[in-house]
Design an enzyme around this catalytic site. Structure first.
Site, PDB file in Angstrom:
ATOM      1  N   SER A  23       0.821  -1.211   0.000  1.00 47.53           N
ATOM      2  CA  SER A  23       0.000   0.000   0.000  1.00 47.53           C
ATOM      3  C   SER A  23       0.858   1.266   0.000  1.00 47.53           C
ATOM      4  O   SER A  23       0.328   2.377   0.043  1.00 47.53           O
ATOM      5  CB  SER A  23      -0.953   0.003   1.203  1.00 47.53           C
ATOM      6  OG  SER A  23      -0.222  -0.047   2.413  1.00 47.53           O
ATOM      7  N   GLY A  24       2.183   1.097  -0.052  1.00 49.20           N
ATOM      8  CA  GLY A  24       3.053   2.279  -0.143  1.00 49.20           C
ATOM      9  C   GLY A  24       3.401   2.904   1.195  1.00 49.20           C
ATOM     10  O   GLY A  24       3.762   4.079   1.256  1.00 49.20           O
ATOM     11  N   ASP A  92      10.198   1.642  10.906  1.00 49.60           N
ATOM     12  CA  ASP A  92       9.497   0.910   9.844  1.00 49.60           C
ATOM     13  C   ASP A  92       9.185  -0.518  10.303  1.00 49.60           C
ATOM     14  O   ASP A  92       9.864  -1.049  11.189  1.00 49.60           O
ATOM     15  CB  ASP A  92      10.367   0.881   8.575  1.00 49.60           C
ATOM     16  CG  ASP A  92       9.564   0.534   7.329  1.00 49.60           C
ATOM     17  OD1 ASP A  92       8.329   0.683   7.348  1.00 49.60           O
ATOM     18  OD2 ASP A  92      10.181   0.119   6.322  1.00 49.60           O
ATOM     19  N   GLU A  93       8.178  -1.132   9.718  1.00 47.01           N
ATOM     20  CA  GLU A  93       7.811  -2.531  10.028  1.00 47.01           C
ATOM     21  C   GLU A  93       7.569  -2.732  11.524  1.00 47.01           C
ATOM     22  O   GLU A  93       7.939  -3.771  12.104  1.00 47.01           O
ATOM     23  CB  GLU A  93       8.905  -3.506   9.550  1.00 47.01           C
ATOM     24  CG  GLU A  93       9.246  -3.401   8.071  1.00 47.01           C
ATOM     25  CD  GLU A  93       8.293  -4.175   7.170  1.00 47.01           C
ATOM     26  OE1 GLU A  93       7.210  -4.617   7.659  1.00 47.01           O
ATOM     27  OE2 GLU A  93       8.610  -4.322   5.985  1.00 47.01           O
ATOM     28  N   CYS A 149      -6.811  -4.321  -5.043  1.00 50.14           N
ATOM     29  CA  CYS A 149      -7.048  -5.767  -5.050  1.00 50.14           C
ATOM     30  C   CYS A 149      -6.644  -6.348  -6.404  1.00 50.14           C
ATOM     31  O   CYS A 149      -7.130  -5.901  -7.439  1.00 50.14           O
ATOM     32  CB  CYS A 149      -8.524  -6.053  -4.765  1.00 50.14           C
ATOM     33  SG  CYS A 149      -8.916  -7.815  -4.825  1.00 50.14           S
TER      34      CYS A 149
HETATM   35 ZN   LIG Z   1     -11.255  -7.884  -4.575  1.00 48.98          ZN
END
Ligand SMILES: [Zn+2]
Length: 212
Positions: A23-24, A92-93, A149
């Site tokens: 998702s960036g 991060d993470e 998606c």
């Molecule tokens: Zn979907």
């Protein structure tokens, strides 16, 4: 997101960037780091080690941007670094770090720091990573990013885990390093978790726990 970069006159702030894989999130974290550097702010970054290596590495986004980060084994390792000398602390993470992170981040914000945390809000089952849930609650600013998606093109808020090409079972371990698995972004409708307990099973389980 614009007001974050205004002069805060020494007031601390906690920003959380979350969302599914792809998702960036890291790209957004690096964007904020770069803008802080342009404003002559000192930035220190951390990321968890998943394989017990202790070293300096980089936060890397899928679009090839990177920033130097200290690899830590536990949240407390952050305190071994002179974080008070920095304006901005980036992590991060964060979903892979322990619960101490909540108290450490709170302490840094109380000391006037701008803390930016990025991480997955939910695991492959769609259930919250506890540490992220609490950070989201105490954050001043939250950005929930989404991916697209790969099945239907809807906004994707879930990370679909695939093991040998098949949706991973509910009971497969959350963290499995170095296996032949794959993740892809999916919407709620296309996100599949075989073996996920029904509401009846979840509620019955909770009742057993209450009795015990
Ligand atoms: Zn979907």
């Amino acid at each position: 997101m614009g007001f974050l970069e205004f002069n805060r006159d020494g007031m601390g702030i906690l920003e959380v960037i979350c969302g599914p894989m792809f998702s960036g999130k890291t790209e957004e974290l690096i964007r904020r780091i770069r803008r802080a550097l342009i404003a002559n702010q000192k930035v220190i970054a951390f990321k968890p080690s998943l394989d017990n290596r202790y070293s300096v590495d980089h936060i890397k986004s899928h679009n090839g941007k990177s920033f130097k980060a200290y690899v830590i084994k536990s949240s407390r390792d952050i305190l071994d670094h002179p974080w008070m000398d920095y304006h901005v602390i980036a992590i991060d993470e964060a979903q892979f770090l322990d619960d101490d992170l909540i108290h450490i981040v709170q302490h840094m914000v109380d000391n006037g720091k701008r803390v930016i945390v990025s991480g997955l809000d939910k695991d492959f089952r769609g259930e919250p990573f506890k540490v992220m849930g609490e950070l989201l609650a105490i954050a001043d600013v939250v950005d929930k990013l989404y991916a697209i998606c790969v099945k239907c093109g809807n906004p994707a808020t879930m990370s679909q885990r695939l093991i040998q090409g098949e949706p991973a079972h509910y009971n497969s371990p959350v963290i499995m390093v170095g296996s032949s698995e794959l993740y892809e972004p999916r919407c709620r409708k296309c996100h599949k978790v075989p073996g996920k307990p029904s509401l009846e099973e979840v509620l019955a389980n909770r009742r057993v726990k209450e009795i015990v």
